[in-house]
Motif scaffolding. Structure first.
Motif, mmCIF file in Angstrom:
data_model
loop_
_atom_site.group_PDB
_atom_site.id
_atom_site.type_symbol
_atom_site.label_atom_id
_atom_site.label_comp_id
_atom_site.label_asym_id
_atom_site.label_seq_id
_atom_site.Cartn_x
_atom_site.Cartn_y
_atom_site.Cartn_z
ATOM 1 N N ILE A 1 29.978 23.074 -74.241
ATOM 2 C CA ILE A 1 30.097 24.378 -73.595
ATOM 3 C C ILE A 1 31.165 24.262 -72.513
ATOM 4 N N PHE A 2 32.157 25.136 -72.600
ATOM 5 C CA PHE A 2 33.220 25.182 -71.600
ATOM 6 C C PHE A 2 33.068 26.487 -70.829
ATOM 7 N N THR A 3 32.941 26.399 -69.508
ATOM 8 C CA THR A 3 32.706 27.610 -68.730
ATOM 9 C C THR A 3 33.370 27.549 -67.368
ATOM 10 N N LYS A 4 33.668 28.704 -66.847
ATOM 11 C CA LYS A 4 34.101 28.877 -65.462
ATOM 12 C C LYS A 4 33.003 29.604 -64.690
ATOM 13 N N ILE A 38 31.428 21.368 -69.813
ATOM 14 C CA ILE A 38 32.678 21.233 -69.068
ATOM 15 C C ILE A 38 32.792 22.463 -68.175
ATOM 16 N N PHE A 39 32.880 22.237 -66.884
ATOM 17 C CA PHE A 39 32.941 23.333 -65.920
ATOM 18 C C PHE A 39 34.326 23.338 -65.293
ATOM 19 N N ASP A 61 28.949 17.669 -67.371
ATOM 20 C CA ASP A 61 29.398 16.342 -67.778
ATOM 21 C C ASP A 61 30.827 16.089 -67.319
ATOM 22 N N LEU A 62 31.583 17.168 -67.127
ATOM 23 C CA LEU A 62 32.973 17.057 -66.698
ATOM 24 C C LEU A 62 33.319 18.305 -65.902
ATOM 25 N N ILE A 63 33.992 18.113 -64.771
ATOM 26 C CA ILE A 63 34.492 19.232 -63.972
ATOM 27 C C ILE A 63 36.004 19.088 -63.927
ATOM 28 N N ILE A 64 36.693 20.163 -64.286
ATOM 29 C CA ILE A 64 38.153 20.117 -64.221
ATOM 30 C C ILE A 64 38.642 21.104 -63.163
ATOM 31 N N THR A 65 39.726 20.727 -62.503
ATOM 32 C CA THR A 65 40.333 21.564 -61.472
ATOM 33 C C THR A 65 41.850 21.515 -61.655
#
Length: 160
Positions: free
Chosen positions: A60-63, A83-84, A147-151
């Motif tokens: 799941i990829f979300t903002k 993935i946030f 599980d993963l945070i991207i910025t």
């Protein structure tokens, strides 16, 4: 690959923002077009289909941190990879930022150059400190579950 099949990606993109368009929707559409990764985009789904694809997805990829998504993830503690994507430090919003109305946790006075004072007060004109705190806690809980945070920048990653 999961159990001999391609992993399925679910992109939570119901809220229309430029960031969702460029950093989630466009990427997912390109992966679909090039047959890189099976994807579902929440913007295009009914509520029933939304739940179906949320169940079917491996990633799941979300903002967006919503109560619905968080409650769902609590029922699937380790089954889904999350993935946030964060492009703002929502935990330290400046009172001059329009987002302060939904993220601010203190009453403030704006002192404008012309001498006027604009006040944001709890319970007045939609400013609700308790609701804002609850929303920030929801975001924090979703970030902890990720599980993963991207910025987009190392500076922002330092806040998280």
């Amino acid at each position: 690959m999961i159990d001999g099949r391609p992993a399925i990606l679910f992109c939570e993109t119901k809220i229309e923002t430029g960031c969702n368009f460029y950093r989630a929707r466009q990427v997912a559409l390109e992966m679909l077009e090039q047959d890189i990764f099976p994807c579902a985009l929440s913007r295009d789904l009914s509520d029933k289909d939304f739940e179906y694809w949320l169940d079917k997805a491996d990633v799941i990829f979300t903002k967006v941190a919503t109560v619905k998504l968080f409650e769902y993830l609590k029922t699937k503690p380790m089954e889904k990879k999350v993935i946030f994507d964060m492009d703002d430090n929502i935990f330290e919003v400046d009172p001059f930022n329009p987002a302060y109305e939904k993220r601010g946790v203190k009453n403030v006075d704006y002192h404008l150059p012309d001498g006027r004072i604009v006040k944001l007060r709890d319970g007045v004109d939609g400013f609700d400190i308790d609701e804002n705190r609850a929303n920030l806690e929801l975001y924090a809980a979703c970030l902890r579950r990720s599980d993963l945070i991207i910025t987009p920048s190392p500076v922002l990653s330092g806040f998280l």
